[in-house]
Design a protein around this motif. Structure first.
Motif, short mmCIF file in Angstrom:
data_model
loop_
_atom_site.label_atom_id
_atom_site.label_comp_id
_atom_site.label_asym_id
_atom_site.label_seq_id
_atom_site.Cartn_x
_atom_site.Cartn_y
_atom_site.Cartn_z
N GLN A 156 36.39 8.03 53.46
CA GLN A 156 36.21 6.97 54.45
C GLN A 156 37.52 6.51 55.08
O GLN A 156 37.50 5.65 55.96
CB GLN A 156 35.47 5.79 53.82
N HIS A 191 32.25 10.17 48.20
CA HIS A 191 32.95 11.46 48.24
C HIS A 191 34.27 11.44 47.47
O HIS A 191 34.58 12.36 46.71
CB HIS A 191 33.24 11.87 49.69
N ASN A 205 28.60 9.28 52.14
CA ASN A 205 30.03 9.24 52.44
C ASN A 205 30.85 8.40 51.47
O ASN A 205 31.98 8.77 51.10
CB ASN A 205 30.26 8.68 53.85
#
Length: 398
Positions: A116, A94, A91
């Protein structure tokens, strides 16, 4: 870019290397309908391992890059550069990776959660629009034929006005402290610096919430959430319950857990209307259960001749031959391929109400995560998810 009027599109990937099942899922889905060729990538931080994976996948060695920035620059400069790059990394990476390719004018499929925080998610949506690129998020569950059937039935009013929606993604995959045993996926998914502290909401809750939106067409007007850590010593929340009020004051519930002991995948949705209800479970995706006011149950099976076209067009084989997860993932990529080819060739875009999730859906998912966390830390107070400007949706339209 792939040759005009050709069927196959040229794809690249960042991440999805050794031990990353999601990378394999993306690659299988690309191949299933023979619409993509994987020709470029960065398949891990270790250059030697990345080259070995590329060789095994048939990716030319000169297009196995040292890092994603080199890849974006090189592929944007090639006449036969990639049409699409899939970002299948943890995550926390990204945003930078997706932004780099979008700024180069290259369309992106980015794993969820998109980023996030909602500020960076909105920024990716803006960058995609400014560079005439597509940003898609692989919430693949609404690409099951029987989920599309459910969505069409709701939109056609076959259930009547919606009264209540209940959705759960309650998996038991991490009901024990796998992260302490060296489990690769568990290590990063339970690391708050990588996965975010409300890990279960970003990982599983966003899928459940998007499935709710995809079937009902309703949005969350406010929510109340509570987060818990069921596995002692875990550094992130692994269990979440969320009460929602949807468009038109429709009540709903989302339950997400990675510590639901004994559950397998655990994704299920039930939608209750004034005339009928329906239920779909991921572990029996071939069927959709519909019940009328008297409780009489009809089980619709994928492949039946009287299903809506939204379901029939996603069915590859005949009645009685079940299809599953990889086919649904391939349906996502197939819908995306239609749009990519139309934009490449200058032909009419497909006009579909039900299609693949875009960056807007990814942004809404991130806003959902933030709202649940904010509610939790305010003693489960009702929170209104942050809204995005309508102009952003218009600019991001594919």
């Amino acid at each position: 870019m792939s040759a005009p009027n050709s069927r196959r599109l040229i794809a690249g990937m960042v991440g999805g290397g050794t031990g990353a099942d999601v990378g394999k899922s993306h690659r299988y889905a690309m191949r299933l309908d023979d619409q993509y060729e994987l020709q470029a990538g960065v398949f891990g931080r270790d250059a030697l391992a990345s080259r070995d994976i590329a060789a095994g996948l048939g990716v030319p060695q000169e297009r196995c890059y040292a890092d994603y920035r080199e890849m974006a620059a090189a592929e944007a400069a090639r006449q036969d550069g990639v049409d699409l790059v899939t970002v299948a990394t943890p995550n926390d990476s990204h945003f930078d990776i997706a932004r780099t390719f979008l700024e180069a004018g290259i369309s992106v499929v980015c794993e969820k959660p998109l980023t996030q925080d909602s500020e960076t998610a909105a920024e990716l949506v803006r960058i995609a629009a400014a560079n005439n690129a597509i940003l898609a998020v692989p919430h693949c569950y609404p690409s099951y034929a029987m989920v599309r059937q459910a969505a069409r039935m709701v939109r056609n009013g076959e259930l009547g006005a919606i009264r209540f929606v209940d959705v759960e993604h309650a998996s038991g995959w991490a009901a024990t402290p796998l992260e302490e045993l060296g489990h690769k996926q568990a290590k990063w998914r339970t690391n708050p610096d990588i996965a975010g502290f409300p890990s279960v909401v970003g990982d599983l809750g966003t899928h459940a919430f998007h499935l709710l939106r995809a079937i009902t067409g309703l949005e969350a007007e406010r929510l109340s959430g509570r987060l818990q850590t069921l596995v002692p010593g875990r550094r992130v929340f692994d269990h979440a319950t969320v009460e929602l009020e949807l468009t038109g004051s429709v009540p709903a519930r989302v339950w997400a857990s990675m510590a639901a002991t004994g559950h397998n995948h655990g994704l299920r949705i039930r939608v209750y209307g004034e005339k009928a209800s329906l239920e779909w479970q991921h572990e029996d995706p071939h069927h959709l259960k519909v019940q009328d006011l008297d409780g009489a149950t009809t089980v619709l099976t994928q492949g039946l001749s009287h299903l809506h076209e939204d379901a029939s067009r996603l069915t590859r084989v005949g009645l009685g031959h079940p299809e599953g997860f990889l086919e649904a993932f391939a349906n996502f990529y197939s819908d995306l391929a239609e749009v990519l080819r139309a934009r490449r060739d200058g032909t009419a875009l497909p006009q579909r109400e039900l299609s693949f999730p875009t960056g807007i859906d990814g942004l809404i998912g991130v806003q959902f995560v933030e709202a649940v966390a904010a509610s939790h830390f305010d003693d489960s107070a009702w929170v209104v998810p942050a809204s995005f400007a309508p102009s952003l949706i218009e600019k991001a339209a594919v």
